[in-house]
Write an enzyme that holds these catalytic residues in place. Structure first.
Site, PDB file in Angstrom:
ATOM      1  N   ALA A 104      -4.593   7.533  -4.516  1.00 40.03           N
ATOM      2  CA  ALA A 104      -3.212   7.116  -4.798  1.00 40.03           C
ATOM      3  C   ALA A 104      -3.265   5.607  -5.038  1.00 40.03           C
ATOM      4  O   ALA A 104      -3.104   4.805  -4.115  1.00 40.03           O
ATOM      5  CB  ALA A 104      -2.318   7.445  -3.618  1.00 40.03           C
TER       6      ALA A 104
ATOM      7  N   GLY B 206       0.832  -1.214   0.000  1.00 35.45           N
ATOM      8  CA  GLY B 206       0.000   0.000   0.000  1.00 35.45           C
ATOM      9  C   GLY B 206       0.855   1.247   0.000  1.00 35.45           C
ATOM     10  O   GLY B 206       2.046   1.186  -0.311  1.00 35.45           O
ATOM     11  N   ASN B 207       0.267   2.381   0.339  1.00 32.70           N
ATOM     12  CA  ASN B 207       1.039   3.631   0.417  1.00 32.70           C
ATOM     13  C   ASN B 207       0.458   4.513   1.519  1.00 32.70           C
ATOM     14  O   ASN B 207      -0.548   4.169   2.136  1.00 32.70           O
ATOM     15  CB  ASN B 207       1.054   4.344  -0.938  1.00 32.70           C
ATOM     16  N   HIS B 208       1.123   5.653   1.729  1.00 28.33           N
ATOM     17  CA  HIS B 208       0.789   6.494   2.887  1.00 28.33           C
ATOM     18  C   HIS B 208      -0.351   7.494   2.635  1.00 28.33           C
ATOM     19  O   HIS B 208      -0.555   8.393   3.433  1.00 28.33           O
ATOM     20  CB  HIS B 208       2.022   7.285   3.325  1.00 28.33           C
TER      21      HIS B 208
END
Ligand code: CTP
Length: 399
Positions: free
Chosen positions: A278, A209-211
């Site tokens: 995102a 995943g991402n932030h």
């Protein structure tokens, strides 16, 4: 009035007690209410009553001596969709007319980004005085909406014009104000917004995943809702939530593939698409059924490309206006230009992690917008709520 943010200013007149009824009407209609009182008004209605009915702390002084916090008039000004001052005394009226700023309420009036509505209340001779008429005319010239005082019995025992308009009448005026100020380019339109990260599963307990916090997409959703649009918010996993709103359809997804499916289902009925998510560009080629056990010293993951949700929307555009985002670390403009044409966008919102305060985890963002007519506009560092307003305002101009 669902989701509308009404900031109520209360000044020191006997009619202040009636504000309790106005707050109840507003709350029942679904509005969010915050109140600012002058210290004189607390002689007429208790801040505890105002706070309990509105469901929010009440701002009176700039500085809360008890807990050392301060009431930020600029934030109030940004928060409110409308500032209603009721009752408005002759004293506060005169200060507003000349731009005095010696209390929180007046500083907030001067900081307001949206309109102010006033409901004056005073004795009949005060109301009829040429100074009062002159000050009210000045306020109207400054763009303030006036709800004239009504006639009847006054606190002094006299009969005449000067009573604050009844709470029900003020409520109707606020409703009318919102109806009149709805922009048909937004009100009633269907907007699809993607927000947050996507999680691409590796096994039942792990993901790539991402932030992304989702704050930008959620702020855009709130802005469209406040302007009367119907919003479908397709959100990846975030810690955020939006209050229930009859025009909001909130769809939680986890992966890029799920996001694409929801967008595809909703796309035909959309007028605008804003793709702030995102999305992970790649996902694991294989998802293990069971938790992957550690064994060898190294592990190689094979990733495959995810569908590009925005590319799909741009390629399947009929009459929709499509807005994409670009987060770049270098060659911002030329990279954004390429995305704009490759994904068949109407405009692209660019930001770079190199700008301090911009990007994923912050409450602020610094954006530039590039459109397919070769216009480019750069904005200052702003809160994500303000950035959302800028994006919606750009869309209105673009259409
Ligand atoms: N986007 C999308 N689906 C994807 C990837 C991106 O919808 N699978 C959308 C994002 O929501 C955003 C825009 O596309 O609006 C970002 O463009 P993109 O080219 O994907 O940016 P990056 O992922 O940063 O691409 P690159 O790594 O090539 O710069």
């Amino acid at each position: 009035m669902q989701g509308k943010r009404v900031l109520l200013g209360i000044t020191g007149g006997i009619a202040a007690y009636k504000v309790a009824f106005l707050i109840r009407l507003l709350k029942k209609s679904g509005a969010e209410v915050k109140c600012i009182m002058t210290s004189a008004s607390s002689d007429f209605i208790s801040p505890l009553v105002v706070s309990t009915l509105s469901g929010n702390p009440v701002g009176i002084e700039f500085w809360n001596k008890k807990d050392g916090t301060w009431n930020n008039h600029v934030e109030y000004g940004l928060w409110a969709d409308v500032f209603v001052i009721a009752p408005l005394t002759a004293n506060t009226l005169s200060k507003m007319a000349v731009g005095s700023c010696d209390n929180l309420l007046l500083a907030t009036y001067l900081s307001m980004k949206s309109s102010t509505i006033v409901a004056p209340a005073m004795d009949l001779d005060m109301y009829a005085h040429p100074t009062t008429s002159r000050n009210l005319t000045q306020l109207e010239e400054d763009g303030v909406v006036l709800i004239p005082a009504e006639s009847g019995e006054l606190a002094s025992g006299l009969d005449g014009t000067g009573r604050m308009a009844e709470p029900e009448n003020i409520f109707v005026k606020i409703e009318e104000f919102f109806k009149e100020n709805q922009d048909p380019k937004i009100a009633g339109k269907h907007v699809l917004i993607t927000a947050g990260p996507t999680y691409e599963a590796l096994d039942p307990v792990r993901f790539i995943g991402n932030h992304s916090s989702g704050k930008m997409g959620y702020a855009i959703a709130e802005k469209f809702l406040a302007e009367g649009a119907r919003v479908t918010l397709v959100s990846g996993p975030t810690k955020l939530s939006l209050d229930h709103h009859p025009n909001l359809s909130m769809i939680s997804i986890s992966s890029a593939q799920e996001m694409l499916e929801v967008v595809q289902l909703n796309w035909n009925s959309c007028d605008y698409g804003v793709f702030a998510a995102a999305v992970a560009d790649y996902r694991p080629a294989d998802v293990a059924d069971q938790k992957i056990k550690k064994s060898s010293e190294e592990m190689t993951l094979k990733l495959v490309k995810n569908p590009d949700v925005l590319l799909w929307a741009g390629s399947n555009k009929t009459n929709q206006v499509v807005v994409g985002f670009a987060l770049e670390t270098n060659d911002l403009e030329s990279n954004a230009q390429k995305k704009l044409s490759k994904k068949n966008l109407n405009f692209i919102v660019m930001n770079t992690l190199q700008d301090e305060g911009a990007g994923f985890a912050h409450d602020t963002n610094k954006i530039s917008i590039l459109d397919d007519r070769n216009n480019m506009v750069s904005f200052e560092l702003k809160t994500k709520n303000e950035v959302a307003s800028d994006i919606v305002a750009y869309l209105k101009k673009y259409i």
